[in-house]
Design a protein around this motif. Structure first.
Motif, PDB file in Angstrom:
ATOM      1  N   HIS A  32      -9.686 -31.161   9.615  1.00  0.00           N
ATOM      2  CA  HIS A  32      -8.404 -31.735  10.031  1.00  0.00           C
ATOM      3  C   HIS A  32      -7.635 -32.360   8.868  1.00  0.00           C
ATOM      4  CE1 HIS A  32      -5.368 -32.817  12.762  1.00  0.00           C
ATOM      5  NE2 HIS A  32      -6.091 -33.255  13.761  1.00  0.00           N
ATOM      6  N   ALA A  33      -8.276 -32.573   7.731  1.00  0.00           N
ATOM      7  CA  ALA A  33      -7.545 -33.035   6.555  1.00  0.00           C
ATOM      8  C   ALA A  33      -6.897 -31.872   5.813  1.00  0.00           C
ATOM      9  CB  ALA A  33      -8.479 -33.797   5.612  1.00  0.00           C
ATOM     10  N   VAL A  34      -7.179 -30.660   6.260  1.00  0.00           N
ATOM     11  CA  VAL A  34      -6.647 -29.457   5.630  1.00  0.00           C
ATOM     12  C   VAL A  34      -5.541 -28.823   6.479  1.00  0.00           C
ATOM     13  CG1 VAL A  34      -7.258 -27.115   4.841  1.00  0.00           C
ATOM     14  CG2 VAL A  34      -8.794 -29.038   4.384  1.00  0.00           C
ATOM     15  N   VAL A  35      -5.673 -28.877   7.795  1.00  0.00           N
ATOM     16  CA  VAL A  35      -4.664 -28.285   8.679  1.00  0.00           C
ATOM     17  C   VAL A  35      -4.338 -29.218   9.831  1.00  0.00           C
ATOM     18  CG1 VAL A  35      -5.291 -25.890   8.176  1.00  0.00           C
ATOM     19  CG2 VAL A  35      -6.403 -27.072  10.078  1.00  0.00           C
ATOM     20  N   ASP A  36      -3.115 -29.111  10.305  1.00  0.00           N
ATOM     21  CA  ASP A  36      -2.737 -29.693  11.590  1.00  0.00           C
ATOM     22  C   ASP A  36      -2.701 -28.582  12.625  1.00  0.00           C
ATOM     23  OD1 ASP A  36      -0.384 -28.302  11.013  1.00  0.00           O
ATOM     24  OD2 ASP A  36       0.866 -30.097  10.821  1.00  0.00           O
ATOM     25  N   GLY A  37      -2.249 -28.874  13.833  1.00  0.00           N
ATOM     26  CA  GLY A  37      -2.242 -27.867  14.881  1.00  0.00           C
ATOM     27  C   GLY A  37      -1.367 -26.673  14.560  1.00  0.00           C
ATOM     28  N   THR A  38      -0.234 -26.910  13.912  1.00  0.00           N
ATOM     29  CA  THR A  38       0.671 -25.809  13.567  1.00  0.00           C
ATOM     30  C   THR A  38      -0.013 -24.820  12.633  1.00  0.00           C
ATOM     31  OG1 THR A  38       2.633 -27.196  13.885  1.00  0.00           O
ATOM     32  CG2 THR A  38       2.878 -25.233  12.500  1.00  0.00           C
ATOM     33  N   SER A  39      -0.652 -25.334  11.571  1.00  0.00           N
ATOM     34  CA  SER A  39      -1.333 -24.447  10.626  1.00  0.00           C
ATOM     35  C   SER A  39      -2.580 -23.824  11.238  1.00  0.00           C
ATOM     36  CB  SER A  39      -1.713 -25.230   9.361  1.00  0.00           C
ATOM     37  OG  SER A  39      -0.567 -25.582   8.615  1.00  0.00           O
ATOM     38  N   PHE A  40      -3.267 -24.570  12.112  1.00  0.00           N
ATOM     39  CA  PHE A  40      -4.460 -24.054  12.786  1.00  0.00           C
ATOM     40  C   PHE A  40      -4.121 -22.799  13.581  1.00  0.00           C
ATOM     41  CE2 PHE A  40      -7.326 -23.773  16.403  1.00  0.00           C
ATOM     42  CZ  PHE A  40      -8.570 -24.118  15.904  1.00  0.00           C
ATOM     43  N   TRP A  41      -3.083 -22.875  14.414  1.00  0.00           N
ATOM     44  CA  TRP A  41      -2.735 -21.730  15.255  1.00  0.00           C
ATOM     45  C   TRP A  41      -2.039 -20.629  14.463  1.00  0.00           C
ATOM     46  CZ3 TRP A  41      -5.363 -21.081  19.421  1.00  0.00           C
ATOM     47  CH2 TRP A  41      -5.875 -22.192  20.083  1.00  0.00           C
ATOM     48  N   HIS A  42      -1.389 -20.977  13.348  1.00  0.00           N
ATOM     49  CA  HIS A  42      -0.826 -19.952  12.461  1.00  0.00           C
ATOM     50  C   HIS A  42      -1.954 -19.065  11.936  1.00  0.00           C
ATOM     51  CE1 HIS A  42       1.545 -19.097   8.458  1.00  0.00           C
ATOM     52  NE2 HIS A  42       1.402 -18.009   9.189  1.00  0.00           N
ATOM     53  N   PHE A  43      -3.055 -19.692  11.510  1.00  0.00           N
ATOM     54  CA  PHE A  43      -4.181 -18.894  11.027  1.00  0.00           C
ATOM     55  C   PHE A  43      -4.803 -18.087  12.164  1.00  0.00           C
ATOM     56  CE2 PHE A  43      -8.648 -18.061  10.363  1.00  0.00           C
ATOM     57  CZ  PHE A  43      -8.629 -17.420   9.136  1.00  0.00           C
ATOM     58  N   PHE A  44      -5.002 -18.707  13.315  1.00  0.00           N
ATOM     59  CA  PHE A  44      -5.610 -18.005  14.459  1.00  0.00           C
ATOM     60  C   PHE A  44      -4.781 -16.775  14.808  1.00  0.00           C
ATOM     61  CE2 PHE A  44      -8.685 -19.775  17.842  1.00  0.00           C
ATOM     62  CZ  PHE A  44      -9.158 -18.514  18.171  1.00  0.00           C
ATOM     63  N   ASN A  45      -3.461 -16.923  14.844  1.00  0.00           N
ATOM     64  CA  ASN A  45      -2.571 -15.792  15.125  1.00  0.00           C
ATOM     65  C   ASN A  45      -2.702 -14.695  14.076  1.00  0.00           C
ATOM     66  OD1 ASN A  45       0.386 -17.514  16.513  1.00  0.00           O
ATOM     67  ND2 ASN A  45      -1.645 -17.195  17.351  1.00  0.00           N
ATOM     68  N   THR A  46      -2.809 -15.106  12.811  1.00  0.00           N
ATOM     69  CA  THR A  46      -2.928 -14.133  11.721  1.00  0.00           C
ATOM     70  C   THR A  46      -4.227 -13.346  11.846  1.00  0.00           C
ATOM     71  OG1 THR A  46      -1.621 -15.574  10.275  1.00  0.00           O
ATOM     72  CG2 THR A  46      -2.950 -13.858   9.210  1.00  0.00           C
ATOM     73  N   TRP A  47      -5.307 -14.040  12.103  1.00  0.00           N
ATOM     74  CA  TRP A  47      -6.608 -13.392  12.273  1.00  0.00           C
ATOM     75  C   TRP A  47      -6.561 -12.388  13.428  1.00  0.00           C
ATOM     76  CZ3 TRP A  47     -11.396 -16.301  14.606  1.00  0.00           C
ATOM     77  CH2 TRP A  47     -12.543 -15.478  14.521  1.00  0.00           C
ATOM     78  N   ALA A  48      -6.027 -12.828  14.576  1.00  0.00           N
ATOM     79  CA  ALA A  48      -5.951 -11.942  15.737  1.00  0.00           C
ATOM     80  C   ALA A  48      -5.084 -10.730  15.441  1.00  0.00           C
ATOM     81  CB  ALA A  48      -5.415 -12.709  16.944  1.00  0.00           C
ATOM     82  N   GLY A  49      -3.948 -10.947  14.760  1.00  0.00           N
ATOM     83  CA  GLY A  49      -3.043  -9.843  14.459  1.00  0.00           C
ATOM     84  C   GLY A  49      -3.671  -8.812  13.536  1.00  0.00           C
ATOM     85  N   LEU A  50      -4.445  -9.281  12.571  1.00  0.00           N
ATOM     86  CA  LEU A  50      -5.120  -8.347  11.662  1.00  0.00           C
ATOM     87  C   LEU A  50      -6.222  -7.577  12.381  1.00  0.00           C
ATOM     88  CD1 LEU A  50      -5.311 -10.600   8.475  1.00  0.00           C
ATOM     89  CD2 LEU A  50      -4.038  -8.458   8.703  1.00  0.00           C
ATOM     90  N   CYS A  51      -6.886  -8.225  13.323  1.00  0.00           N
ATOM     91  CA  CYS A  51      -7.917  -7.537  14.101  1.00  0.00           C
ATOM     92  C   CYS A  51      -7.296  -6.499  15.030  1.00  0.00           C
ATOM     93  CB  CYS A  51      -8.720  -8.563  14.896  1.00  0.00           C
ATOM     94  SG  CYS A  51     -10.200  -7.901  15.697  1.00  0.00           S
ATOM     95  N   ARG A  52      -6.180  -6.863  15.636  1.00  0.00           N
ATOM     96  CA  ARG A  52      -5.493  -5.959  16.565  1.00  0.00           C
ATOM     97  C   ARG A  52      -4.836  -4.813  15.819  1.00  0.00           C
ATOM     98  NH1 ARG A  52      -2.389  -9.569  18.247  1.00  0.00           N
ATOM     99  NH2 ARG A  52      -0.420  -9.006  17.257  1.00  0.00           N
ATOM    100  N   GLY A  53      -4.260  -5.143  14.660  1.00  0.00           N
ATOM    101  CA  GLY A  53      -3.568  -4.150  13.858  1.00  0.00           C
ATOM    102  C   GLY A  53      -2.097  -4.065  14.201  1.00  0.00           C
ATOM    103  N   GLY A  54      -1.276  -3.849  13.205  1.00  0.00           N
ATOM    104  CA  GLY A  54       0.149  -3.642  13.429  1.00  0.00           C
ATOM    105  C   GLY A  54       0.993  -4.886  13.459  1.00  0.00           C
TER     106      GLY A  54
END
Length: 503
Positions: free
Chosen positions: A204-226
């Motif tokens: 939590h000293a590295v990310v807040d909720g905005t950055s947390f979900w930004h990464f989660f979205n990026t990971w999911a998008g790369l797994c899904r593709g496109g």
């Protein structure tokens, strides 16, 4: 069709099973002392490193900001998503492989999440982004062959925390511990019915909720593709020129600022879009027509206009928060009438600062704002009165207030005092605006439910999630002392706005 789970994995997991489902008390409450984590067994752990990380960042340092450093005493964030069984053509091995491959690529976009905290000679703390074998995270694969979605998503009952807590690694790790431990960890848990849970744990000293979900979205998008990649902004332009440091003599890190062992009940309450619209209409109507304590609330709104932009309309979320504030205060019957109650929430400063910083700014760009009222004031005034106070606090927190709060912290650096020391506080975390469902399709469809671990939970801690349907409804994760929760769930004035229990 559920993806097959290997017989070896099932045998290994079954040998550790202590119970097939959480016990239910006669009153319908899920008992927290059912020590069911043994029903969830880790069968493998992998080290994952960033793929193709930005050369500009790898090997570099990101200094913790005045908004990052206070979070060093907080637990790592623990959030995750339940998904229906992936397509039957996807074996468990290929499921793990696709997640790990996408995770490596996502870490290449966010190399700081694979780094470590380092304290420099001047006591400033930085994120060292690696460039060697130290730049890595942990990915766990777990199975729960005796459990199904129905064991976790229990309508009309408390969250079975004995089960949900085992969905996350690094349980109760304090963020200062990122000096020696990974800054993020991940866990895939495959249930016996084929459903899966994807858990993400982040410092939590590295990310807040905005950055947390930004990464989660990026990971999911790369797994899904496109999915297009939205690059994070690593510039340290949220008071990045500050020279203030938070010192820890002898390298002894802080502990959390609340009693992590205090008994709690936890429940997810669902508020439909229609109920929230009604709360908002009620709050704004009473604000326009009421005259109670108009001088006090009028001054609050006037001050907020002096400090920056101000909409005169109370928002849906402010109305919902006011409803919860009043109800929980009623349920805390031992509070004296003249006791001051506090409703605290985090404000995203990215768009409020002037000049504004990028919405993709990486790190913590939040500040906590507090609204107060006595028990008697909340009891004698209506929803609109409480909502107007919350509204004035939030709308006044613009550039000037953000800079004032930052300067005040620089003058006396300290860890954020998370908790409820006087028994009269509520803290609302997370946000229904976070893209928890939208953008988190890993290729298996929309998630079914959000759940969190036991990090940073205490009496009065709330977290707001968007409703699963994406229709404007909101789920609120409520953590309260057992007696307070019991009284809240008997409060008809409160419950009239609570819909059928969230999944």
């Amino acid at each position: 069709m559920a993806p097959p789970i290997s017989a070896d994995a099932l045998v290994e997991a079954a040998s550790a099973v202590a119970a097939s489902s959480p016990a239910i008390a006669p009153n319908g409450m899920v008992l927290k002392d059912v020590a069911a984590p043994a029903a969830i067994s880790v069968v493998s752990k992998q080290t994952v490193r960033p793929a193709g990380a930005s050369a500009a960042l790898v090997g570099g340092d990101l200094r913790l900001s005045v908004s990052d450093m206070p979070m060093l005493s907080c637990h790592y964030i623990q959030k995750g998503l339940f998904f229906p069984p992936p397509p039957g053509v996807l074996t468990t091995a290929s499921l793990v492989s696709s997640l790990v491959t996408a995770l490596s690529r996502a870490l290449g976009v966010f190399p700081a999440l694979a780094g470590r905290l380092v304290t420099l000679h001047d006591d400033s703390i930085v994120i060292r982004c690696g460039g060697d074998d130290d730049a890595a995270v942990e990915f766990y694969h777990a199975v729960a062959p005796s459990l199904s979605l129905g064991d976790f998503l229990v309508p009309g009952a408390d969250v079975p925390t004995g089960l949900t807590n085992a969905l996350f690694p690094m349980d109760r790790t304090v963020s200062y511990g990122g000096h020696a431990r990974p800054l993020t960890s991940f866990q895939l848990t495959v249930l016996g019915d084929g459903a899966v849970f994807v858990g993400f744990v982040a410092n939590h000293a590295v990310v807040d909720g905005t950055s947390f979900w930004h990464f989660f979205n990026t990971w999911a998008g790369l797994c899904r593709g496109g999915a297009p990649i939205r690059e994070p902004d690593f510039r340290r332009n949220f008071f990045g020129d500050s020279t203030a440091v938070l010192r820890f003599p002898g390298g002894v890190g802080p502990a959390v600022t609340f009693d992590a062992e205090a008994p709690l009940r936890e429940r997810i309450l669902h508020f439909s879009a229609a109920a929230i619209r009604e709360l908002k209409a009620t709050a704004n109507h009473s604000k326009r027509t009421g005259h109670q304590d108009a001088e006090a609330n009028g001054k609050l709104v006037h001050d907020s206009r002096l400090h920056g932009r101000c909409s005169s309309e109370i928002s849906s979320f402010q109305s919902l928060c006011a409803h919860i504030w009043r109800a929980v205060t009623r349920a805390r019957r031992l509070l004296a009438a003249d006791k001051t109650t506090t409703f605290r929430m985090a404000v995203n400063c990215r768009h409020r600062l002037r000049p504004a910083i990028s919405p993709l700014y990486f790190g913590n760009a939040i500040q906590s704002v507090a609204t107060t009222a006595t028990v008697a004031e909340l009891a004698s005034n209506d929803l609109g009165w409480a909502a107007a106070r919350l509204h004035a606090t939030v709308t006044s927190h613009e550039d000037g207030e953000i800079r004032r709060a930052a300067a005040e912290w620089e003058g006396a650096p300290r860890c954020f005092p998370l908790g409820n020391p006087d028994g009269a506080a509520l803290t609302m975390g997370s946000s229904p605006r976070f893209p928890m469902y939208d953008g988190n399709d890993f290729g298996w469809g929309r998630a079914l439910a959000v759940r969190s671990g036991r990090a940073n939970k205490f009496d009065g801690k709330m977290s707001a999630f968007p409703g699963q349907a994406g229709d404007g409804s909101v789920d609120v994760e409520v953590c309260l002392a057992p007696d307070t929760m019991a009284r809240l769930l008997l409060d008809e004035e409160f419950l009239q706005y609570v819909s059928s229990p969230a999944p």
